[in-house]
Motif scaffolding. Structure first.
Motif, PDB file in Angstrom:
ATOM      1  N   GLU A 186      37.275  28.818  48.687  1.00 13.90           N
ATOM      2  CA  GLU A 186      36.901  28.431  47.327  1.00 13.90           C
ATOM      3  C   GLU A 186      35.702  29.292  46.953  1.00 13.90           C
ATOM      4  OE1 GLU A 186      35.678  27.343  43.990  1.00 13.90           O
ATOM      5  OE2 GLU A 186      34.376  26.265  45.349  1.00 13.90           O
ATOM      6  N   ILE A 187      35.889  30.171  45.992  1.00 17.98           N
ATOM      7  CA  ILE A 187      34.886  31.201  45.683  1.00 17.98           C
ATOM      8  C   ILE A 187      33.699  30.665  44.885  1.00 17.98           C
ATOM      9  CG2 ILE A 187      34.501  33.381  44.485  1.00 17.98           C
ATOM     10  CD1 ILE A 187      37.374  34.115  45.081  1.00 17.98           C
ATOM     11  N   LEU A 188      33.925  29.814  43.904  1.00 15.55           N
ATOM     12  CA  LEU A 188      32.870  29.459  42.949  1.00 15.55           C
ATOM     13  C   LEU A 188      31.810  28.508  43.505  1.00 15.55           C
ATOM     14  CD1 LEU A 188      34.996  29.164  39.700  1.00 15.55           C
ATOM     15  CD2 LEU A 188      33.607  31.088  40.478  1.00 15.55           C
ATOM     16  N   ASN A 189      32.134  27.706  44.512  1.00 11.48           N
ATOM     17  CA  ASN A 189      31.160  26.798  45.146  1.00 11.48           C
ATOM     18  C   ASN A 189      30.310  26.026  44.149  1.00 11.48           C
ATOM     19  OD1 ASN A 189      31.944  27.373  47.730  1.00 11.48           O
ATOM     20  ND2 ASN A 189      30.342  28.882  48.089  1.00 11.48           N
ATOM     21  N   GLY A 190      30.957  25.332  43.230  1.00  7.71           N
ATOM     22  CA  GLY A 190      30.217  24.486  42.292  1.00  7.71           C
ATOM     23  C   GLY A 190      29.767  25.168  41.016  1.00  7.71           C
ATOM     24  N   MET A 191      29.937  26.489  40.918  1.00  7.03           N
ATOM     25  CA  MET A 191      29.595  27.181  39.668  1.00  7.03           C
ATOM     26  C   MET A 191      30.598  26.794  38.582  1.00  7.03           C
ATOM     27  SD  MET A 191      28.726  31.130  40.615  1.00  7.03           S
ATOM     28  CE  MET A 191      28.576  31.541  38.896  1.00  7.03           C
ATOM     29  N   LYS A 192      30.199  26.932  37.335  1.00  6.14           N
ATOM     30  CA  LYS A 192      31.096  26.707  36.202  1.00  6.14           C
ATOM     31  C   LYS A 192      31.069  27.957  35.348  1.00  6.14           C
ATOM     32  CE  LYS A 192      33.354  24.610  32.811  1.00  6.14           C
ATOM     33  NZ  LYS A 192      34.737  24.921  32.686  1.00  6.14           N
ATOM     34  N   LEU A 193      32.200  28.640  35.251  1.00  2.00           N
ATOM     35  CA  LEU A 193      32.302  29.820  34.408  1.00  2.00           C
ATOM     36  C   LEU A 193      32.729  29.398  33.003  1.00  2.00           C
ATOM     37  CD1 LEU A 193      34.140  32.291  36.811  1.00  2.00           C
ATOM     38  CD2 LEU A 193      31.695  32.160  36.328  1.00  2.00           C
ATOM     39  N   THR A 194      32.148  30.021  31.994  1.00  2.00           N
ATOM     40  CA  THR A 194      32.521  29.729  30.614  1.00  2.00           C
ATOM     41  C   THR A 194      33.823  30.453  30.271  1.00  2.00           C
ATOM     42  OG1 THR A 194      31.170  31.559  29.806  1.00  2.00           O
ATOM     43  CG2 THR A 194      30.126  29.392  29.900  1.00  2.00           C
ATOM     44  N   SER A 195      34.438  30.054  29.175  1.00  2.00           N
ATOM     45  CA  SER A 195      35.697  30.669  28.746  1.00  2.00           C
ATOM     46  C   SER A 195      35.538  32.166  28.589  1.00  2.00           C
ATOM     47  CB  SER A 195      36.143  30.079  27.403  1.00  2.00           C
ATOM     48  OG  SER A 195      36.423  28.717  27.540  1.00  2.00           O
ATOM     49  N   GLY A 196      36.537  32.908  29.037  1.00  2.00           N
ATOM     50  CA  GLY A 196      36.503  34.356  28.914  1.00  2.00           C
ATOM     51  C   GLY A 196      37.337  35.026  29.989  1.00  2.00           C
ATOM     52  N   ILE A 197      37.184  36.342  30.074  1.00  3.60           N
ATOM     53  CA  ILE A 197      37.897  37.148  31.057  1.00  3.60           C
ATOM     54  C   ILE A 197      36.886  37.698  32.045  1.00  3.60           C
ATOM     55  CG2 ILE A 197      39.306  39.211  31.401  1.00  3.60           C
ATOM     56  CD1 ILE A 197      40.447  38.729  28.598  1.00  3.60           C
ATOM     57  N   TYR A 198      37.210  37.595  33.315  1.00  5.40           N
ATOM     58  CA  TYR A 198      36.346  38.058  34.400  1.00  5.40           C
ATOM     59  C   TYR A 198      37.123  39.009  35.299  1.00  5.40           C
ATOM     60  CZ  TYR A 198      33.423  34.192  32.896  1.00  5.40           C
ATOM     61  OH  TYR A 198      32.644  33.346  32.150  1.00  5.40           O
ATOM     62  N   ILE A 199      36.394  39.887  35.960  1.00  2.00           N
ATOM     63  CA  ILE A 199      36.985  40.789  36.937  1.00  2.00           C
ATOM     64  C   ILE A 199      36.515  40.341  38.319  1.00  2.00           C
ATOM     65  CG2 ILE A 199      37.186  43.168  37.747  1.00  2.00           C
ATOM     66  CD1 ILE A 199      38.396  42.626  34.925  1.00  2.00           C
ATOM     67  N   VAL A 200      37.486  40.026  39.182  1.00  2.00           N
ATOM     68  CA  VAL A 200      37.185  39.651  40.563  1.00  2.00           C
ATOM     69  C   VAL A 200      37.469  40.873  41.424  1.00  2.00           C
ATOM     70  CG1 VAL A 200      37.750  38.110  42.476  1.00  2.00           C
ATOM     71  CG2 VAL A 200      37.842  37.261  40.122  1.00  2.00           C
ATOM     72  N   LYS A 201      36.432  41.335  42.128  1.00  2.00           N
ATOM     73  CA  LYS A 201      36.572  42.519  42.981  1.00  2.00           C
ATOM     74  C   LYS A 201      36.478  42.083  44.436  1.00  2.00           C
ATOM     75  CE  LYS A 201      33.295  45.743  43.191  1.00  2.00           C
ATOM     76  NZ  LYS A 201      32.497  46.946  42.888  1.00  2.00           N
ATOM     77  N   ILE A 202      37.455  42.487  45.238  1.00  2.00           N
ATOM     78  CA  ILE A 202      37.494  42.172  46.657  1.00  2.00           C
ATOM     79  C   ILE A 202      37.494  43.493  47.408  1.00  2.00           C
ATOM     80  CG2 ILE A 202      38.757  40.957  48.450  1.00  2.00           C
ATOM     81  CD1 ILE A 202      38.907  38.938  46.292  1.00  2.00           C
ATOM     82  N   GLU A 203      36.515  43.660  48.298  1.00  2.00           N
ATOM     83  CA  GLU A 203      36.425  44.889  49.084  1.00  2.00           C
ATOM     84  C   GLU A 203      36.532  44.550  50.565  1.00  2.00           C
ATOM     85  OE1 GLU A 203      33.455  47.879  47.380  1.00  2.00           O
ATOM     86  OE2 GLU A 203      32.684  45.919  46.735  1.00  2.00           O
ATOM     87  N   PHE A 204      37.365  45.300  51.283  1.00  2.00           N
ATOM     88  CA  PHE A 204      37.573  45.085  52.709  1.00  2.00           C
ATOM     89  C   PHE A 204      38.258  46.311  53.280  1.00  2.00           C
ATOM     90  CE2 PHE A 204      41.199  43.773  50.374  1.00  2.00           C
ATOM     91  CZ  PHE A 204      42.283  44.208  51.100  1.00  2.00           C
ATOM     92  N   ASP A 205      38.041  46.549  54.556  1.00  2.00           N
ATOM     93  CA  ASP A 205      38.793  47.598  55.263  1.00  2.00           C
ATOM     94  C   ASP A 205      38.786  48.914  54.489  1.00  2.00           C
ATOM     95  OD1 ASP A 205      40.311  48.524  57.392  1.00  2.00           O
ATOM     96  OD2 ASP A 205      42.214  47.955  56.455  1.00  2.00           O
TER      97      ASP A 205
END
Length: 108
Positions: free
Chosen positions: A78-97
């Motif tokens: 669970e990424i947000l851990n209690g955060m609340k994001l407002t309405s809109g578009i977000y970019i989630v970036k995952i970096e590995f390997d």
């Protein structure tokens, strides 16, 4: 049945999907901004994974670092851990390997 009335039978084939080494998904998407899960079929045992969420205008909202569980385990975080994001578009970036994956996350 064909347009001219001819028929032909085809054998049924089973297709099995096996997640690849870098199979990642985020859900629910779209979401309400309270919950965002990251799930991956983990063959990255022990590797560091960097996660960041940026707003559509580039503002960094969240940055996290975690160590992947041992190999052959599907990991759910669970990424947000209690955060609340407002309405809109977000970019989630995952970096590995030495790779990077980008996801568009929509909050309604």
């Amino acid at each position: 049945t064909d347009f001219n009335g001819e028929t032909k039978e085809f054998p049924i084939e089973v297709v099995q999907f096996n997640p690849t080494r870098n199979s990642i998904r985020i859900y629910p998407n779209p979401g309400d901004g309270n919950l965002l899960n990251l799930e991956f079929a983990n063959e990255l045992g022990g590797e560091t994974i960097y996660i960041s969420i940026n707003s559509a205008n580039g503002q960094k909202i969240l940055a996290r670092e975690l160590i992947a569980l041992p190999e052959n385990v599907t990991t759910k975080i669970e990424i947000l851990n209690g955060m609340k994001l407002t309405s809109g578009i977000y970019i989630v970036k995952i970096e590995f390997d030495s790779k990077q994956k980008l996801f568009k996350y929509i909050v309604f």
